[in-house]
Design a protein around this motif. Structure first.
Motif, PDB file in Angstrom:
ATOM      1  N   UNK A  82       0.620  -1.272  -0.063  1.00 56.73           N
ATOM      2  CA  UNK A  82      -0.032  -0.155   0.131  1.00 56.73           C
ATOM      3  C   UNK A  82       0.874   1.313   0.125  1.00 56.73           C
ATOM      4  N   UNK A  83       1.795   1.366   0.783  1.00 53.04           N
ATOM      5  CA  UNK A  83       2.853   2.384   1.041  1.00 53.04           C
ATOM      6  C   UNK A  83       3.399   2.864  -0.457  1.00 53.04           C
ATOM      7  N   UNK A  84       4.146   1.737  -0.968  1.00 49.94           N
ATOM      8  CA  UNK A  84       4.920   1.943  -2.131  1.00 49.94           C
ATOM      9  C   UNK A  84       4.029   2.165  -3.232  1.00 49.94           C
ATOM     10  N   UNK A  85       2.743   1.919  -3.217  1.00 49.27           N
ATOM     11  CA  UNK A  85       1.858   2.314  -4.340  1.00 49.27           C
ATOM     12  C   UNK A  85       0.891   3.534  -4.118  1.00 49.27           C
ATOM     13  N   UNK A  86       1.226   4.163  -2.692  1.00 50.89           N
ATOM     14  CA  UNK A  86       0.441   5.140  -2.446  1.00 50.89           C
ATOM     15  C   UNK A  86      -0.466   5.903  -3.256  1.00 50.89           C
ATOM     16  N   UNK A  87       0.481   6.529  -4.137  1.00 54.74           N
ATOM     17  CA  UNK A  87      -0.154   7.801  -5.123  1.00 54.74           C
ATOM     18  C   UNK A  87      -1.243   7.220  -6.260  1.00 54.74           C
ATOM     19  N   UNK A  88      -0.900   6.057  -6.744  1.00 54.82           N
ATOM     20  CA  UNK A  88      -1.562   5.460  -7.627  1.00 54.82           C
ATOM     21  C   UNK A  88      -3.071   4.717  -7.047  1.00 54.82           C
ATOM     22  N   UNK A  89      -2.931   4.435  -5.883  1.00 52.98           N
ATOM     23  CA  UNK A  89      -3.911   3.850  -4.987  1.00 52.98           C
ATOM     24  C   UNK A  89      -4.959   4.926  -4.503  1.00 52.98           C
ATOM     25  N   UNK A  90      -4.369   6.067  -4.191  1.00 47.33           N
ATOM     26  CA  UNK A  90      -5.226   7.235  -3.531  1.00 47.33           C
ATOM     27  C   UNK A  90      -5.732   8.009  -4.814  1.00 47.33           C
ATOM     28  N   UNK A  91      -5.082   8.003  -5.818  1.00 47.69           N
ATOM     29  CA  UNK A  91      -5.654   8.819  -6.928  1.00 47.69           C
ATOM     30  C   UNK A  91      -6.434   8.263  -7.890  1.00 47.69           C
ATOM     31  N   UNK A  92      -6.390   6.934  -7.904  1.00 45.34           N
ATOM     32  CA  UNK A  92      -7.684   6.121  -8.508  1.00 45.34           C
ATOM     33  C   UNK A  92      -9.165   6.317  -8.228  1.00 45.34           C
ATOM     34  N   UNK A  93     -10.045   6.468  -8.977  1.00 46.48           N
ATOM     35  CA  UNK A  93     -11.581   6.615  -8.517  1.00 46.48           C
ATOM     36  C   UNK A  93     -11.919   5.043  -8.415  1.00 46.48           C
ATOM     37  N   UNK A  94     -11.992   4.597  -7.307  1.00 44.63           N
ATOM     38  CA  UNK A  94     -12.581   3.199  -7.164  1.00 44.63           C
ATOM     39  C   UNK A  94     -13.872   3.174  -7.080  1.00 44.63           C
ATOM     40  N   UNK A  95     -14.572   2.174  -7.890  1.00 43.67           N
ATOM     41  CA  UNK A  95     -15.826   2.085  -7.810  1.00 43.67           C
ATOM     42  C   UNK A  95     -16.546   1.312  -6.334  1.00 43.67           C
ATOM     43  N   UNK A  96     -15.285   0.639  -5.944  1.00 45.52           N
ATOM     44  CA  UNK A  96     -15.543  -0.297  -4.781  1.00 45.52           C
ATOM     45  C   UNK A  96     -14.219  -0.780  -4.092  1.00 45.52           C
ATOM     46  N   UNK A  97     -14.243  -0.940  -2.791  1.00 44.88           N
ATOM     47  CA  UNK A  97     -12.779  -1.494  -2.268  1.00 44.88           C
ATOM     48  C   UNK A  97     -13.394  -2.519  -1.424  1.00 44.88           C
ATOM     49  N   UNK A  98     -12.697  -3.597  -1.410  1.00 46.72           N
ATOM     50  CA  UNK A  98     -12.932  -4.934  -0.494  1.00 46.72           C
ATOM     51  C   UNK A  98     -11.710  -5.197   0.491  1.00 46.72           C
ATOM     52  N   UNK A  99     -11.637  -4.769   1.283  1.00 49.14           N
ATOM     53  CA  UNK A  99     -10.532  -5.198   2.548  1.00 49.14           C
ATOM     54  C   UNK A  99     -10.890  -6.425   3.294  1.00 49.14           C
ATOM     55  N   UNK A 100      -9.904  -7.368   2.845  1.00 51.91           N
ATOM     56  CA  UNK A 100     -10.106  -8.802   3.109  1.00 51.91           C
ATOM     57  C   UNK A 100      -8.934  -8.719   4.680  1.00 51.91           C
ATOM     58  N   UNK A 101      -9.498  -9.815   5.514  1.00 51.18           N
ATOM     59  CA  UNK A 101      -8.620  -9.765   7.029  1.00 51.18           C
ATOM     60  C   UNK A 101      -8.627  -8.570   7.523  1.00 51.18           C
ATOM     61  N   UNK A 102      -9.680  -7.931   7.474  1.00 52.27           N
ATOM     62  CA  UNK A 102      -9.776  -6.601   7.768  1.00 52.27           C
ATOM     63  C   UNK A 102      -9.317  -6.208   9.350  1.00 52.27           C
ATOM     64  N   UNK A 103      -9.235  -7.317  10.236  1.00 51.73           N
ATOM     65  CA  UNK A 103      -8.730  -7.157  11.527  1.00 51.73           C
ATOM     66  C   UNK A 103      -7.246  -6.775  11.614  1.00 51.73           C
ATOM     67  N   UNK A 104      -6.649  -6.869  10.399  1.00 49.94           N
ATOM     68  CA  UNK A 104      -5.232  -6.233  10.133  1.00 49.94           C
ATOM     69  C   UNK A 104      -5.107  -4.904  10.328  1.00 49.94           C
ATOM     70  N   UNK A 105      -6.327  -3.902  10.228  1.00 48.22           N
ATOM     71  CA  UNK A 105      -6.302  -2.611  10.212  1.00 48.22           C
ATOM     72  C   UNK A 105      -7.046  -2.309  11.529  1.00 48.22           C
ATOM     73  N   UNK A 106      -6.979  -3.087  12.794  1.00 45.98           N
ATOM     74  CA  UNK A 106      -7.628  -2.783  14.087  1.00 45.98           C
ATOM     75  C   UNK A 106      -6.755  -1.593  14.643  1.00 45.98           C
TER      76      UNK A 106
END
Length: 186
Positions: A107-131
């Motif tokens: 995520x960090x190394x592709x930050x600009x691309x991922x934040x700039x893209x207009x996503x129709x949807x986002x799925x976060x798997x194993x979401x407990x990783x972001x607790x």
């Protein structure tokens, strides 16, 4: 949503009744946590829900590195014609791909691309990783999914559908759930 059946959903062949209910839940909420137990098909439910909720535009899947190829296989099992790009250490997402899969560590190394893209949807798997709200990966995920709440971002450019998948939404303390609830706008 009450009249929705397996026959009224696109790509729903082979889903079990509990999975149809999970898809209905995700479509109804649009931003939700799906916390089914392991082995009940959260991945397939999220794919089918996203294909129905966001028929156009790019979809981002954030998951552990060990699950990236599984996600690609599951997407292709549901929609064999899907264009799927897997971000690895040496490559970035292909702009023409409908589905983009990235692991937390990238995520960090592709930050600009991922934040700039207009996503129709986002799925976060194993979401407990972001607790942990102090963790860098949590901040990266929040920056991607929080675009829907930012003032000044036009509605067509906000991810309307955000699905967090985890079998353990609260691993030890109630505060573990706080960041996940924030990501879905609760």
């Amino acid at each position: 949503m009450d009249g929705m059946t397996a026959h009224s959903l696109r790509f729903s062949e082979g889903l079990y009744p509990h999975q149809i209910e999970g898809v209905r839940f995700l479509l109804w909420k649009r931003r939700a946590i799906l916390a089914d137990d392991m082995g009940l098909g959260k991945t397939r439910q999220a794919i089918v829900a996203m294909l129905n909720a966001a028929p156009d535009g790019q979809i981002l899947v954030i998951c552990p590195a060990s699950l990236k190829l599984n996600w690609k296989q599951e997407i292709l099992a549901v929609d064999p014609t899907a264009a799927v790009a897997v971000i690895t250490k040496g490559n970035a997402a292909a702009k023409q791909s409908r589905w983009v899969i990235v692991n937390y560590e990238r995520l960090g190394s592709h930050r600009r691309l991922l934040r700039r893209t207009h996503w129709a949807g986002v799925i976060v798997d194993e979401a407990h990783y972001i607790k942990n709200y102090k963790a860098r990966r949590t901040d990266e995920v929040i920056q991607i999914v929080a675009r829907q709440a930012q003032k000044g971002v036009p509605a067509p450019h906000r991810p309307h559908n955000v699905y967090l998948l985890t079998g353990t939404p609260m691993t030890s303390r109630p505060r573990d759930l706080f960041t996940l609830l924030g990501c879905v706008g609760h």
